[in-house]
Design an enzyme around this catalytic site. Structure first.
Site, PDB file in Angstrom:
ATOM      1  N   GLU A  59       8.234 -39.604 -25.069  1.00 22.47           N
ATOM      2  CA  GLU A  59       7.494 -39.138 -26.241  1.00 22.47           C
ATOM      3  C   GLU A  59       7.031 -40.374 -27.029  1.00 22.47           C
ATOM      4  O   GLU A  59       5.915 -40.437 -27.526  1.00 22.47           O
ATOM      5  CB  GLU A  59       8.447 -38.288 -27.088  1.00 22.47           C
ATOM      6  CG  GLU A  59       7.835 -37.746 -28.339  1.00 22.47           C
ATOM      7  CD  GLU A  59       8.768 -36.748 -29.038  1.00 22.47           C
ATOM      8  OE1 GLU A  59       9.506 -36.007 -28.371  1.00 22.47           O
ATOM      9  OE2 GLU A  59       8.740 -36.751 -30.282  1.00 22.47           O
TER      10      GLU A  59
ATOM     11  N   ARG B 129       3.906 -30.968 -26.749  1.00 19.20           N
ATOM     12  CA  ARG B 129       3.763 -32.366 -27.200  1.00 19.20           C
ATOM     13  C   ARG B 129       2.481 -33.046 -26.677  1.00 19.20           C
ATOM     14  O   ARG B 129       2.426 -34.261 -26.548  1.00 19.20           O
ATOM     15  CB  ARG B 129       4.990 -33.215 -26.804  1.00 19.20           C
ATOM     16  CG  ARG B 129       6.306 -32.678 -27.327  1.00 19.20           C
ATOM     17  CD  ARG B 129       6.451 -32.788 -28.843  1.00 19.20           C
ATOM     18  NE  ARG B 129       7.643 -32.109 -29.275  1.00 19.20           N
ATOM     19  CZ  ARG B 129       7.666 -30.854 -29.786  1.00 19.20           C
ATOM     20  NH1 ARG B 129       6.541 -30.174 -29.967  1.00 19.20           N
ATOM     21  NH2 ARG B 129       8.788 -30.310 -30.172  1.00 19.20           N
TER      22      ARG B 129
ATOM     23  N   SER C  91      13.703 -38.375 -30.628  1.00 27.52           N
ATOM     24  CA  SER C  91      13.877 -38.234 -29.175  1.00 27.52           C
ATOM     25  C   SER C  91      12.975 -39.219 -28.449  1.00 27.52           C
ATOM     26  O   SER C  91      11.778 -39.290 -28.735  1.00 27.52           O
ATOM     27  CB  SER C  91      13.486 -36.828 -28.732  1.00 27.52           C
ATOM     28  OG  SER C  91      14.316 -35.900 -29.357  1.00 27.52           O
TER      29      SER C  91
HETATM   30  C1  LIG Z   1      14.848 -39.307 -36.906  1.00 26.62           C
HETATM   31  C2  LIG Z   1      13.592 -38.790 -36.256  1.00 26.62           C
HETATM   32  C3  LIG Z   1      13.519 -37.471 -35.872  1.00 26.62           C
HETATM   33  C4  LIG Z   1      12.363 -36.964 -35.261  1.00 26.62           C
HETATM   34  N1  LIG Z   1      12.330 -35.655 -34.896  1.00 26.62           N
HETATM   35  C5  LIG Z   1      11.228 -35.151 -34.310  1.00 26.62           C
HETATM   36  C6  LIG Z   1      11.186 -33.783 -33.909  1.00 26.62           C
HETATM   37  O1  LIG Z   1      12.119 -33.007 -34.092  1.00 26.62           O
HETATM   38  N2  LIG Z   1      10.046 -33.322 -33.315  1.00 26.62           N
HETATM   39  C7  LIG Z   1       8.965 -34.143 -33.110  1.00 26.62           C
HETATM   40  O2  LIG Z   1       7.958 -33.657 -32.577  1.00 26.62           O
HETATM   41  N3  LIG Z   1       8.983 -35.444 -33.482  1.00 26.62           N
HETATM   42  C8  LIG Z   1      10.076 -35.965 -34.068  1.00 26.62           C
HETATM   43  N4  LIG Z   1      10.108 -37.291 -34.426  1.00 26.62           N
HETATM   44  C9  LIG Z   1       8.937 -38.143 -34.108  1.00 26.62           C
HETATM   45  C10 LIG Z   1       7.942 -38.311 -35.243  1.00 26.62           C
HETATM   46  O3  LIG Z   1       8.582 -38.188 -36.483  1.00 26.62           O
HETATM   47  C11 LIG Z   1       6.748 -37.364 -35.243  1.00 26.62           C
HETATM   48  O4  LIG Z   1       6.042 -37.462 -34.053  1.00 26.62           O
HETATM   49  C12 LIG Z   1       5.902 -37.764 -36.463  1.00 26.62           C
HETATM   50  O5  LIG Z   1       5.503 -36.767 -37.239  1.00 26.62           O
HETATM   51  C13 LIG Z   1       4.891 -38.867 -36.209  1.00 26.62           C
HETATM   52  O6  LIG Z   1       4.300 -39.197 -37.469  1.00 26.62           O
HETATM   53  P1  LIG Z   1       4.075 -40.691 -37.929  1.00 26.62           P
HETATM   54  O7  LIG Z   1       3.248 -40.656 -39.163  1.00 26.62           O
HETATM   55  O8  LIG Z   1       5.338 -41.449 -38.029  1.00 26.62           O
HETATM   56  O9  LIG Z   1       3.231 -41.241 -36.701  1.00 26.62           O
HETATM   57  P2  LIG Z   1       3.288 -42.711 -35.964  1.00 26.62           P
HETATM   58  O10 LIG Z   1       4.627 -42.878 -35.394  1.00 26.62           O
HETATM   59  O11 LIG Z   1       2.838 -43.718 -36.992  1.00 26.62           O
HETATM   60  O12 LIG Z   1       2.220 -42.521 -34.868  1.00 26.62           O
HETATM   61  C14 LIG Z   1       2.479 -41.686 -33.761  1.00 26.62           C
HETATM   62  C15 LIG Z   1       1.194 -41.556 -32.918  1.00 26.62           C
HETATM   63  O13 LIG Z   1       0.222 -40.828 -33.653  1.00 26.62           O
HETATM   64  C16 LIG Z   1      -0.983 -41.596 -33.799  1.00 26.62           C
HETATM   65  N5  LIG Z   1      -1.481 -41.289 -35.143  1.00 26.62           N
HETATM   66  C17 LIG Z   1      -0.777 -41.364 -36.310  1.00 26.62           C
HETATM   67  N6  LIG Z   1      -1.550 -40.945 -37.330  1.00 26.62           N
HETATM   68  C18 LIG Z   1      -2.757 -40.634 -36.806  1.00 26.62           C
HETATM   69  C19 LIG Z   1      -3.990 -40.159 -37.354  1.00 26.62           C
HETATM   70  N7  LIG Z   1      -4.146 -39.914 -38.656  1.00 26.62           N
HETATM   71  N8  LIG Z   1      -5.026 -39.955 -36.498  1.00 26.62           N
HETATM   72  C20 LIG Z   1      -4.902 -40.197 -35.162  1.00 26.62           C
HETATM   73  N9  LIG Z   1      -3.769 -40.643 -34.594  1.00 26.62           N
HETATM   74  C21 LIG Z   1      -2.716 -40.849 -35.401  1.00 26.62           C
HETATM   75  C22 LIG Z   1      -0.561 -43.045 -33.614  1.00 26.62           C
HETATM   76  O14 LIG Z   1      -1.609 -43.848 -33.130  1.00 26.62           O
HETATM   77  C23 LIG Z   1       0.562 -42.907 -32.586  1.00 26.62           C
HETATM   78  O15 LIG Z   1       0.052 -42.822 -31.276  1.00 26.62           O
HETATM   79  C24 LIG Z   1      11.254 -37.827 -35.035  1.00 26.62           C
HETATM   80  C25 LIG Z   1      11.327 -39.165 -35.433  1.00 26.62           C
HETATM   81  C26 LIG Z   1      12.480 -39.649 -36.034  1.00 26.62           C
HETATM   82  C27 LIG Z   1      12.539 -41.084 -36.476  1.00 26.62           C
END
Ligand SMILES: Cc1cc2nc3c(=O)[nH]c(=O)nc-3n(C[C@H](O)[C@H](O)[C@H](O)COP(=O)(O)OP(=O)(O)OC[C@H]3O[C@@H](n4cnc5c(N)ncnc54)[C@H](O)[C@@H]3O)c2cc1C
Length: 327
Positions: A305, A180, A230
């Protein structure tokens, strides 16, 4: 909160920027947790060119914080909102193309769609991302995944943009990553596109592995109430002695504990669910309570996380903030 972005910036965005611009955007509608006050401004680029344009315009206003977001599935916004510009990478930047053993994705490609395209093309390696929400840029930033794997294991190269819009490609041999953790977390860059390298496998096997992962996720995780996945990262040393964070929180007697309308989920204690109208301070309190109690009982520290974004634009792992609170 009133709109107080410099008039000059608003005029330039309205006149020159070709994507969407919205002011005073309710973050509780944008974020998975359904928490947060108003953001001064959210801009959504429609292409790589329009992302560059957005960066060129906003970089003239150094005093205004800018943060790039995807679907906000890993973010906690504050009830006081965000006093700056959020750059939302979504559908406008979501092209996916497959060639032989690789998949090229713009950063806004939806993670479930990327998983689906790998299955359709009989490509194996990223089965573990199925069921994860969000955009591929966010997943790469977080080095997210499941089954103790991370997406960066399958990345061939990442195209990044500096906050001034300069583009550069970083290849896998330059990307040092661990569980991570990605180099992008310490650098002010925007992930613009990613190429994944995969292996050919029977489509039926890929589908079967994905189905197993999806079915185990459905059983384990709360799905009906807003949450951010998480909250705490698994600490490898703690994992060996005690177990994963959810188990440690449960053993500490905190499963199901509520603060206001936030709750350490009775289904899985490493998830904090919003029972309806939870505040950012409710969630931050539960994070501090779980971290401090587990530390006292086991001696192990659980880091978050989830990222917390302060109204002034500072973004950090949520425990970094809660460590300064008196809980
Ligand atoms: C129900 C649920 C289940 C999940 N299960 C998992 C799992 O099993 N494993 C896991 O690893 N995660 C999990 N997650 C967390 C999350 O979904 C992932 O980390 C996800 O892919 C983040 O994508 P996002 O577009 O929502 O990013 P955001 O939440 O919008 O951003 C997350 C971070 O990434 C940065 N960021 C986003 N896009 C960019 C970009 N293009 N360039 C630079 N920085 C950027 C943001 O500044 C922020 O710091 C889960 C979340 C939920 C709600």
């Amino acid at each position: 909160m009133e709109l107080h972005l410099p008039l000059d910036l608003q005029q330039q965005l309205n006149a020159k920027f070709k994507g969407e611009v919205e002011y005073l955007v309710p973050l509780n509608e944008l974020s998975y947790w359904k928490i947060g006050g108003l953001a001064q401004c959210v801009i959504t680029p429609l292409s790589l060119d329009s992302l560059q344009e957005a960066l060129a315009i906003t970089s003239e206003f150094n005093e205004i914080p800018r943060i790039v977001i995807g679907d906000c599935s890993n973010l906690l916004f504050d009830d006081e909102g965000f006093n700056g510009v959020l750059i939302k990478i979504g559908d406008g930047l979501s092209k996916i193309s497959v060639s032989e053993n690789s998949i090229y994705c713009e950063a806004g490609a939806w993670v479930p769609e990327v998983a689906y395209r790998s299955y359709r093309n009989s490509l194996s390696g990223i089965e573990h991302i199925c069921g994860i929400p969000g955009r591929i840029g966010g997943l790469v930033y977080m080095n997210g995944g499941s089954q103790r794997r991370g997406i960066l294991e399958n990345v061939d190269n990442v195209v990044v943009m500096s906050l001034k819009g300069e583009i550069r490609t970083i290849f896998s041999n330059e990307i040092i990553h661990s569980y991570r953790e990605s180099p992008f977390q310490g650098e002010p860059v925007i992930i613009a596109a990613v190429t994944l390298k995969l292996e050919t496998k029977s489509r039926a096997i890929v589908r079967n592995d994905m189905r197993k992962i999806l079915s185990s996720r459905r059983k384990k995780f709360p799905r009906k109430l807003p949450n951010c996945g998480s909250v705490f990262l698994s600490n490898p040393a703690m994992y060996d002695v005690i177990g994963p964070p959810g188990f440690a929180i449960e053993k500490a007697g905190l499963k199901g504990v509520r603060k206001g309308n936030a709750q350490l989920s009775p289904l899985h204690a490493n998830f904090i669910v919003n029972l309806g109208g939870a505040s950012s301070s409710d969630v931050l309190y539960l994070i501090a309570l779980a971290r401090n109690t587990v530390k006292e009982l086991t001696g192990f520290s659980m880091d978050c996380e989830v990222r917390y974004i302060r109204p002034d634009g500072e973004m950090m792992q949520a425990h970094t903030y809660t460590d300064s609170l008196d809980v």
